[in-house]
Design a protein around this motif. Sequence first.
Motif, mmCIF file in Angstrom:
data_model
loop_
_atom_site.group_PDB
_atom_site.id
_atom_site.type_symbol
_atom_site.label_atom_id
_atom_site.label_comp_id
_atom_site.label_asym_id
_atom_site.label_seq_id
_atom_site.Cartn_x
_atom_site.Cartn_y
_atom_site.Cartn_z
ATOM 1 N N GLU A 1 34.226 38.152 55.714
ATOM 2 C CA GLU A 1 32.859 38.420 54.783
ATOM 3 C C GLU A 1 33.104 39.491 53.695
ATOM 4 O OE1 GLU A 1 29.776 39.244 57.492
ATOM 5 O OE2 GLU A 1 28.776 40.309 55.881
ATOM 6 N N LEU A 2 33.897 40.420 54.091
ATOM 7 C CA LEU A 2 34.196 41.689 53.264
ATOM 8 C C LEU A 2 35.176 41.046 52.240
ATOM 9 C CD1 LEU A 2 34.511 44.677 55.509
ATOM 10 C CD2 LEU A 2 32.703 44.426 53.669
ATOM 11 N N CYS B 1 33.559 51.351 40.885
ATOM 12 C CA CYS B 1 32.808 50.559 41.523
ATOM 13 C C CYS B 1 32.415 50.443 42.950
ATOM 14 C CB CYS B 1 32.955 48.934 40.891
ATOM 15 S SG CYS B 1 34.158 48.255 41.889
ATOM 16 N N VAL B 2 31.472 49.949 43.407
ATOM 17 C CA VAL B 2 31.106 50.170 44.938
ATOM 18 C C VAL B 2 32.090 49.251 45.972
ATOM 19 C CG1 VAL B 2 29.391 50.131 46.566
ATOM 20 C CG2 VAL B 2 28.639 50.520 44.302
ATOM 21 N N PRO B 3 32.371 48.151 45.636
ATOM 22 C CA PRO B 3 32.796 47.045 46.440
ATOM 23 C C PRO B 3 34.420 47.636 46.894
ATOM 24 C CG PRO B 3 31.974 45.688 44.731
ATOM 25 C CD PRO B 3 31.673 47.238 44.171
ATOM 26 N N ARG C 1 36.000 50.227 53.892
ATOM 27 C CA ARG C 1 35.335 49.641 55.383
ATOM 28 C C ARG C 1 36.295 48.593 55.894
ATOM 29 N NH1 ARG C 1 32.983 49.295 59.200
ATOM 30 N NH2 ARG C 1 31.105 48.078 59.729
ATOM 31 N N ARG D 1 27.282 47.549 40.800
ATOM 32 C CA ARG D 1 27.366 45.981 41.134
ATOM 33 C C ARG D 1 26.228 45.635 41.952
ATOM 34 N NH1 ARG D 1 31.021 45.536 37.857
ATOM 35 N NH2 ARG D 1 31.924 43.685 38.729
ATOM 36 N N TRP E 1 26.841 48.825 51.648
ATOM 37 C CA TRP E 1 28.102 49.987 51.211
ATOM 38 C C TRP E 1 27.414 51.250 50.982
ATOM 39 C CZ3 TRP E 1 30.692 45.410 48.236
ATOM 40 C CH2 TRP E 1 31.378 44.743 49.189
ATOM 41 N N THR F 1 33.231 38.959 49.588
ATOM 42 C CA THR F 1 32.412 39.745 48.671
ATOM 43 C C THR F 1 33.074 40.500 47.693
ATOM 44 O OG1 THR F 1 30.919 39.859 50.754
ATOM 45 C CG2 THR F 1 30.073 40.981 48.802
ATOM 46 N N ILE F 2 33.988 41.209 48.110
ATOM 47 C CA ILE F 2 34.928 42.152 47.266
ATOM 48 C C ILE F 2 35.649 41.278 46.215
ATOM 49 C CG2 ILE F 2 36.695 43.740 47.169
ATOM 50 C CD1 ILE F 2 35.836 44.669 49.986
ATOM 51 N N ARG G 1 35.426 50.817 46.080
ATOM 52 C CA ARG G 1 35.294 52.345 46.503
ATOM 53 C C ARG G 1 35.074 52.291 48.038
ATOM 54 N NH1 ARG G 1 31.412 54.680 43.897
ATOM 55 N NH2 ARG G 1 29.895 54.193 45.218
ATOM 56 N N VAL G 2 33.795 51.553 48.418
ATOM 57 C CA VAL G 2 33.411 51.620 49.899
ATOM 58 C C VAL G 2 33.863 50.192 50.521
ATOM 59 C CG1 VAL G 2 31.342 51.853 51.104
ATOM 60 C CG2 VAL G 2 31.262 52.745 48.789
ATOM 61 N N GLY G 3 33.854 49.237 50.018
ATOM 62 C CA GLY G 3 34.070 48.058 50.617
ATOM 63 C C GLY G 3 35.559 47.949 51.167
ATOM 64 N N ALA H 1 29.104 49.946 37.391
ATOM 65 C CA ALA H 1 29.917 50.604 38.428
ATOM 66 C C ALA H 1 29.183 50.353 39.793
ATOM 67 C CB ALA H 1 29.594 52.042 38.259
ATOM 68 N N PHE I 1 25.062 39.115 48.284
ATOM 69 C CA PHE I 1 26.014 39.970 47.652
ATOM 70 C C PHE I 1 25.425 41.385 47.609
ATOM 71 C CE2 PHE I 1 27.653 42.307 44.049
ATOM 72 C CZ PHE I 1 29.090 42.630 44.304
ATOM 73 N N GLN J 1 37.170 57.387 47.395
ATOM 74 C CA GLN J 1 35.938 58.089 48.388
ATOM 75 C C GLN J 1 35.572 59.477 47.895
ATOM 76 O OE1 GLN J 1 34.305 56.877 51.426
ATOM 77 N NE2 GLN J 1 34.712 54.895 50.243
ATOM 78 N N GLU K 1 34.681 38.676 44.670
ATOM 79 C CA GLU K 1 33.901 38.166 43.998
ATOM 80 C C GLU K 1 33.272 38.980 42.995
ATOM 81 O OE1 GLU K 1 30.613 34.835 45.413
ATOM 82 O OE2 GLU K 1 30.372 36.690 46.275
ATOM 83 N N ALA K 2 33.201 40.317 43.193
ATOM 84 C CA ALA K 2 32.516 40.963 42.194
ATOM 85 C C ALA K 2 33.019 42.387 42.148
ATOM 86 C CB ALA K 2 30.987 41.147 42.660
ATOM 87 N N ALA K 3 34.268 42.942 42.363
ATOM 88 C CA ALA K 3 34.785 44.210 42.216
ATOM 89 C C ALA K 3 34.760 44.147 40.496
ATOM 90 C CB ALA K 3 35.973 44.594 42.783
ATOM 91 N N LEU K 4 34.738 45.555 40.080
ATOM 92 C CA LEU K 4 34.934 45.477 38.787
ATOM 93 C C LEU K 4 36.087 45.227 37.854
ATOM 94 C CD1 LEU K 4 33.395 46.756 36.011
ATOM 95 C CD2 LEU K 4 34.494 48.830 36.652
#
Lengths: 617, 830
Positions: free
Chosen positions: A510-511, A478-480, A487, B46, B91, A514-515, A482-484, B44, B84, B174, A517-520
Motif C-alpha cells: 500500500e505504501l 515532500c511527505v511521501p 515508515r 502532497r 504520515w 502511494t509513494i 520523507r515520512v512514507g 511539498a 491518497f 526526517q 504515485e505522488a512523491a515530488l
Amino acid sequence: MKRLNSIEDLEVLRQQILEQRKSIRKRVRICGGPGCHSGGGERLIEAFQKLLDEKGVGHEYMVTQTGCHGFCARGPIVVIEPANIFYERVKVERVPEIFERSVLGDDLVDDLLFVSEETGEKIVREKDIPFYAHQERIIFNDTGLTWSTEIDDYIARGGYSALAKVLSGMKPEEVIEEVKISGLRGRGGGGFPTGVKWESCRKAHGEMKYVICNADEGDPGAYMDRALLEGTPHQVIEGMIIGAYAIGAREGYLYCRYEYPLAVKHANRALDQAREYGLLGDNILGTEFCLDMFVNRGAGAFICGESTALMASLEGKLGEPRGKHIHTVEKGLWNRPSNLNNVESWASVPLIVNQGGQWFASIGTERSKGTKIFSVVGKINNTGLVEVAMGTPLRKIVYDIGGGIPGGKRFKAVQTGGPSGGCVPEELIDLAVDFEQLKKAGSMMGSGGMIVMDEDTCMVDVARYFLNFLVQESCGKCVPCRVGVKRMHEIVSNMCEGKAEPGDIEHLEELCDTIQEAALCGLGKSAPNPVASTLRYFRDEYDAHVLEKRCPAKVCKPLLTYEIDTEKCTGCGLCRLRCPEGAIIGAKKECHCIDEELCVRCGICIENCKFGAIYIE
Amino acid sequence: MPRLTIDDIEIEVPHGTKVIDAAERLGIMIPRFCYHRGLGSVGACRMCAVKFLQGPFKGLQMSCMIDAQDGMVISTTDAEALDFRRHVIEWLMLNHPHDCPVCDEGGHCLLQDMTVSGGHGMRRFSGEKRTYRDQYLGELVQHEMNRCIHCYRCVRFYREFAGYRDLGALQIAQKVYFGRLADGPLESPFAGNLVDLCPTGVYTDKPARFRARRWDLERGPSLCIHCSLGCNTVAGARYREVLRQEARLNEEVNGYFICDLGRYGFAYAGHPERPRSPRIGSQAVGWQEAVAVACDRLARLGPRSIACLSSARASVETLGTLKYLSKRVGSDHFVCFYDAAVKFKMGEIVSKLDGRTAVSLRDIEKADLLIGVGADPINAAPMLALAMRQAQRAGAKVVMMDPRPLFLPCDFEHLSVSPELFDVCLSALVKSTFDRERVGKHGEAAVTLYDRMLSCDPLDASVQARLEPLIAVVEGCRRPIIICGSDIAPASSVSFAADVALLMGEVKDQSGVFYVLPGANAYGAALFDAANGSSFESVVQEIEDGAIKALIVAESDPFRYVADRDRLQRALNKLELLLVLDYLPSETVRKAHIFLPTRAIFETRSSFINQEGRLQVAEKIHSPGTPIWQVSNKGHPPRLYGTGICGGEPRAAWRVLQQIAHTLVHSQNEISENDPWPVIGGECAVLARHHQHNGPLHGLRIIPQTSTAAFFDGDLDLQPKQPMDGHLTLLPVVSTFATEELASYSEIIQRVIGSPCAYLHSDDAERCGLLDCDRIRIAVDDGFLEIDLTVSDKMARGFLILPRHSRFEWQKLHCFAQGLPVEKIGNCTP
C-alpha cells in the motif's frame, strides 16, 4: 603555454607534441583510479619517476598516471607500452625489478602477470585478459590510456579534434542532428534522448543559457563518473563545449560531488589548461564562440544529483527538487534555459561528433544505442568498471567479464540502478541489459551501478539496507518520501527483527503504491523500488520473515536460532568459555546446549567449535 | 480564459489560476498545507492531490502545481484522491506530538482540520516520534518544532518573500529543522507573520501564549494605526483586552501580511496606567459632572479664545467632530499638525493625490522602477519595504535618494545625497524622459517647470557618474513609481514628486507617486486642517499673548512632538482651561485641567484614511473597561470583574465632543447622537459623499479622479545651501518601532526595540575623532545627551542622524536646528 588562435593552431600543436615524444621508447601507464589509488598507486608513480631520474633516461621512457583501468579487483595496475604488458597487484617494492626487467629490458616479471582462472595460463597483454576482451570500450577507453592531468597528452591522442570539427563549419543545428541520429540517451538514469533535450534548450527563449554537467554521483557502489572525471576530464569538458555551442550557452558548470576531491582537482586543472589554450573563454579557437566553465563542489547531499535540486544548490539555495512541470531546458538555473547532462553523456559527445551519429547508433539495441559503463561490485570476482554495448546479456557481464561469484556460490540477483533501483533475479540472467529491458524487469538503468548478490544474501535485508540509505538521503521536502519511506523502513526493519505481524506485507504494498504515485521528484517516486522489486521476485522470503519468523539466507540475526548437534558435541566446553553472554550450558564431557533467551547470535561459538557441532537453524 | 470542470461544475478562471484556486472559487476547499496564495506553490505537502480525468494532465496530480487549462475535468472526491490524501495526513500525524490541549493553535489549526477531513482516525504506527529542540526566537514568536509538518511556508516567507536570512531550513530528510543557526531573536520586522502562516503550532504568538482559546476571542476587522499604510488586521480580545492581532487580507493594501508593529503594537490600549475615568484637576469625577464643568468653563470664555488641537492618530470621527465643535465655539484655531512645514507638505499631498497619481501598495509590487525620495520604508512604513521587495524580485530597479544609511530587504541603488539635492537629483534622473511637446499638454506651468529641470545645476561628478546608468533605466522603464517621504523631504520635493509622476504618466504605461505620511490618519487630518492658516506655532504664540485662554486637545500629545518643551510648558501654564480627551497616559493628559477618557480603536467603530486616500473602517472589537486580567491580578479564572463606577468607562471621543458642542450651543435636535457622519460630512465635503461608508471590503478611495489643484506650481530647490563650517546638520529621523507614539505605550514593543543609535559619516567621524561604537555626548543647554554612535560610509556627509527614539530626548536638540558645532560632541567611551 601558447594560446591557440585558430583551428589550425590545434593541429600544429598536436604535431609539435608528437614530435617531442618521438624519442620516447616505452611508456609506463600506472592506474590512478580510485581503486588503485587507495591500493598505493601513488607511491608506484613516485618510485618509477625516481628511478627514471636516477638513471637519467627521462627522454626515452615516460611514466604517466592514467585514469581508471577498470579492473579494480586487481589493482594497483601497471601497464608497459608498447608491448601492452599487464602487471597486477603491484607493490612498491617490486618497482625496481619491473623497471630493470620490463622497462629497461624486454623481459617479463612472471609472478605479476594475470593468471586465467579457467586455464591457469598466464596472460601477458592487457587486451587479452577476458575482463577486457569481452568489453566494448569506447567512452571509457581513453581513461586508462591518457595522462589524466596533462592536456597535451589528450591533444596528442586527438583530443579536441571533435571541437575543431564542430567549429570549422558545423552549424549548431547540425551538431544537434548528429547527436539525435546517434540515439544517445541520458546516462544519468533518466534515459531522455540527449539530442531532443539539446534541441529544446536551443529553442528556449533567453539571452543567457547554461550547460551543466551532473557529476554528483551518489549511488552506493557506482563510480564511473568519478573515474571519467578524474581520468579524462578533457573528454567531458570537450563534450560540454560542443554542447554549449550547439544550444547557444555561454556559461557552464560542473557540479561535482563533495566526496570526490580528486575529481574536483583534476577538473579544475583541466579547465585552467583549456582556458590557457583558448579552448575556453572568449573567441574559442579564434572563432566567435565564447564560453567559460566553472566547477562547483556539492555539499554531500544525495538529492543534489537530481537536476532541479542540483540547480537550486548551484544557486546557493536549499538543494531540493521542484516539480517537473516547468522544464529546466526552459527555466533552469536562475530561471534561464539550462541543459544538464551526466558525465558519461557529455563524454560520449566528442566520439559521436568525430565518428558520426550513425556509427554510435550501430552499437546497441533498437531503442538503447551505444555502450554503457557499469560498475560491477558485490559478490563477484572481477570487481570494477566495465563498458559493454547496450543489450549485452547479464550473464556475459556477470560471468564472462565479471568472472562469476567467488567461492563457487550460487548467483542470486543483481541490483541495478542505485538505491532506488531494483533487483534482477537469477531467472532473468539472460536479460539483455538496456533501458527497456531493465524497466520491464522492475528495475532501472540508473547511473549504472550493479551490485551482485549471491545465495548468502537476504533480500529483505537488502531492501532494508537501501531503504535506510533513502531514509537518510531524502531531502525532506515532500511527505511521501520523507515520512512514507521512513515508515517502509520501519516495517522492513521489524521484519528483519522478527517483530513483523501478518498484514505488514500488504501495508508495505500500500505504501509502495502511494509513494510511487505522488512523491515530488524522481527519487521519491522510485524510493519504494527496493521493496517493490524484491517483493516481486522474492515474496517467499518476505513471507518466511513475517509468517515463520525465519530468514532463509540466515542473515537476519534476531531470526536465527543457534543449536548444538548432539551427535557432534564432545562437551569440550570451549564454546561455553567463549560465549560472552553465558548462554551455553553443559557439564564437561557432556553435550552442551544453548539458552535461546540469552543468546545474542554473535556467532563466536560457531567460530570456536572445533567439531562443527554448532549450526544455525 | 480557460474553462474547466471541477466536481461536475464548470468554471471560467483567468489565465495562470492554479486548479486549487479555481476550486476555491467554486467553494470547494481542496485540503492544503504548503500552498498559500501569497507565497505560491511548492508541492511539498502532497495534500492537495486531485484526480484529473480529462485534459492535458491525467491521473493523480497536485492541484497547487497545475495551472487551470481549457477542457480539464477534475474530481476532488475521487476515491483514489481521497485514499491518497488519507495516507498523507496519516504520515503527517506520525510525528506530531498530539499536544493540542496545550497548543495555542488548537481550534484554528489546519492540521486538526485536515486530520478530520482527511478521514485519519486510527494510528497504525508504534515507532518513536522524531523530536527536536526548540529555539528562543525572541519575545514575539514562540517556537515548538515537534509540531512541524514541513510545509516550508515559514522559510519561503522569511527568506524568499521577506528577504531575511536568519531563519532557514537546516538538515535533510526526517531531520529537516526550521530555525536559526543559534537561539536568538528573529531579525525580521515581519517575523510575526510566521504565526499566521504556520498551518499548525510551530510558531505561535508569544505575548498571547496561554491567554485565550481562539474560539473564546471576540474577533473583528480592525486596522493598524501605527503608520500611514493602514494595513488591515483582525483583532482578537478576551475579557476587555486585545490579546492578539492577525493580518487580514486586503488585496489593495497589505495583502496577506502585516509587520510586527501592526501585530504587536496594540498593547497601548491595555496599558496599566491608561486613564479610564474623567477627572477635574486630580479628582476623579463622573462623566456628567466632568462634561458639565468643561462646558461651563468653555462657555465663560470668549469665542476667539478657544483653540482645538488633534493629531494624525485621531480617527476621522474624532477629527470631524472636533472641527465641528471648534466652529460651534467660534474658534479660529483647529490644528492637527505640530509643525507648520509638515502641515504645508500635507496640504500639497492631499491636493495632488488623484486618480492619475495615487498608487496602492499592490501597484508598487507591479512597478518596474521605484524611485525613493527621502523615504525610509523599513523605519517609517515597513510593509512598503515588503512590497518593494516583491517588485524587485519581479525585476524592478530600486533607486533611493536619502542621506540616511538605508536598509532594505532587497537590492537597491542608494544615492546618499542631502535632502536639498533631492530636486536636482530627481530632475537629472527623469528629465531626459520628457520632451517639451508632451510636457506642453499639461500647460504653461508644466513647461516652466520642465525648463527649470533642464537648467538645474550640475551635480558633483561622483553622484553624476552613478546617475548615468540609472537615467537609461528610467528611460527604459514602463511602470515607474516615486516613493516620497513627508519627513525629511523638503516641501518642494514633495510637490515635485507628484509633478514628475503626472508627467511620467504621459510617457509611461503607468506611473504614480506613493507618499509616506506622518500618521495613520494624516490624510484625514489634512482634509480637515486644509483651508486653515493656523498652525500650532501660532496657537502657542497666541496663548503666550493671552489671546487664547482655552485649549481642547483631542487624542494628541504635543509634548511628544514639540521640540521646545519648556516653552510649551510655560504656555500651557498660562491657560485658563486645558481640556484633554485621550486614551493614553500621556504628558499632556497629566497636565490637563479637565480630562475625559476616550476609547481606543478597538473599543469603538472608527475610520482612518491611509496615505493613498483610502478610507477604511475598524470595527468595535470589545467593550471598554479595565481588562479583567489587570483587575483580578492576573488570576485565572478571573473572579473580579470590574472596578469604578458603572457607566464611567471611556466614551468615544466624537460622542463627547458632540455632547460638548450641543451643550454649548443648545442645538441637540439637529443631528443624530448615534452617527457621527452627518457632522463629519458637514465639515468635509469630500467625506459627505461617503456618508454611507459601509463601503467595499478593500476600503474606499476618496481621492478625486482628477484633482483641481494646480500641479507644477512648486518652486524647485535647485541651489543647495552650503553647510556652515565646523557644523553638522542634525537630522532627527524615525526608527522602526521606537518612534511611533502608540508603540511607545505598548509594553510588547518596548521589549523588542533596540537601543537608540546615532549615525555619522566616516569622514565626519574622522574629523571629530570618533570611532564606530563610541558613545558620544552632546552638550545641550541643561546638561548632556548620550547616545551610541554608528559610523557609516553609506550616508551623506555633514549630517548627524539621530533617532526620534522613545528613549532618547532628541527634542532637547532643538537649539541646534541651524547646525551642531562639532565641538559640542564629546566622546564618553571609557
